[in-house]
Design a protein around this motif. Structure first.
Motif: not given
Length: 260
Positions: A192-195, A208, A210-212, A217, A236
């Protein structure tokens, strides 16, 4: 030797009632009887009010030959009664100028009290300037109507766009089940880009991912990230776009909705 007196047509009426045309203003009952004549005028009496008036001979025009329903005595001018004296009636109304090539219309006497006023037709000019004015007004009206229709279409289109944007997100067909963990997920779609970590209302730890770029997510639950299992995906606005069946036989969508 003075010339013999020749009775006027009005004197020949005797006691027969008659009406003046036009009627004398300020007197409601228009029925009279001849009383006597003099060189400068005649005296008449109202059959209802018994009011006596002197009518100058210069205002009399003649007596009608038709006696039904009543004899008519014509007046050359419209008269009115002021304090018992008959004088010419003066209208305090500005006359509207006649149009070019218009013909004079017959003058109508004022209606009696309690009667409807006469209807007078009004001509509408149809010259080139009038036609041009109507075309301009038509163009303006068409422009206003077009603007109104455009505003309605734009409003409906905007409202439809907002409804589609804020409406319920469509469900995604993701290849994950309740047995997928962190490692199996990243092996399929990458890291993921972030978690971040969150705590569920029941005290469970949530992870969580995140895959924007994909628009969702992923939510995992477990004691730690290495032993956390897949619960579902949020789109979203935090809407549930994918859910799975949990070991207790319940769909995870209800849990995901409560945690938002």
């Amino acid at each position: 030797m003075p010339a013999p007196h020749i009775p006027t047509p009005l004197e020949q009426l005797g006691h027969r009632p008659f009406s003046f045309y036009p009627a004398i203003q300020n007197i409601q009952h228009n029925e009279w009887q001849f009383r006597r004549a003099q060189a400068d005028g005649i005296q008449v009496v109202n059959t209802k009010s018994q009011q006596e008036l002197w009518i100058p001979r210069g205002f009399l025009s003649g007596v009608s030959s038709i006696e039904e329903p009543v004899v008519i005595v014509g007046l050359l001018k419209e008269l009115e009664c002021r304090e018992g004296v008959v004088v010419p009636h003066v209208r305090r109304v500005i006359e509207i100028p006649r149009a070019v090539n218009d013909v004079p219309r017959p003058w109508l006497s004022a209606p009696h009290p309690g009667q409807l006023a006469p209807v007078v037709g009004i001509r509408v000019e149809s010259g080139p300037e009038s036609q041009k004015g109507r075309k301009v007004l038509g163009a303006v009206a068409a422009g206003i109507l077009t603007c109104i229709v455009g505003m309605v279409i734009f409003r409906d289109a905007t409202a439809g766009s907002r409804a589609r944007f804020f409406g319920a997100a469509s469900r995604l067909s993701l290849p994950f089940t309740g047995s997928d963990d962190y490692e199996s997920i990243v092996s399929r779609i990458g890291y993921p880009e972030s978690s971040r970590t969150s705590t569920a209302p029941d005290g469970r730890s949530l992870y969580l991912l995140r895959y924007p770029d994909r628009g969702f997510t992923l939510v995992l639950s477990g004691g730690d990230r290495a032993h956390a299992f897949y619960l579902g995906a949020l789109g979203r606005g935090g809407r549930v776009v994918h859910s799975v069946m949990q070991p207790n036989g319940q769909d995870s969508a209800a849990f995901l909705i409560r945690m938002r």
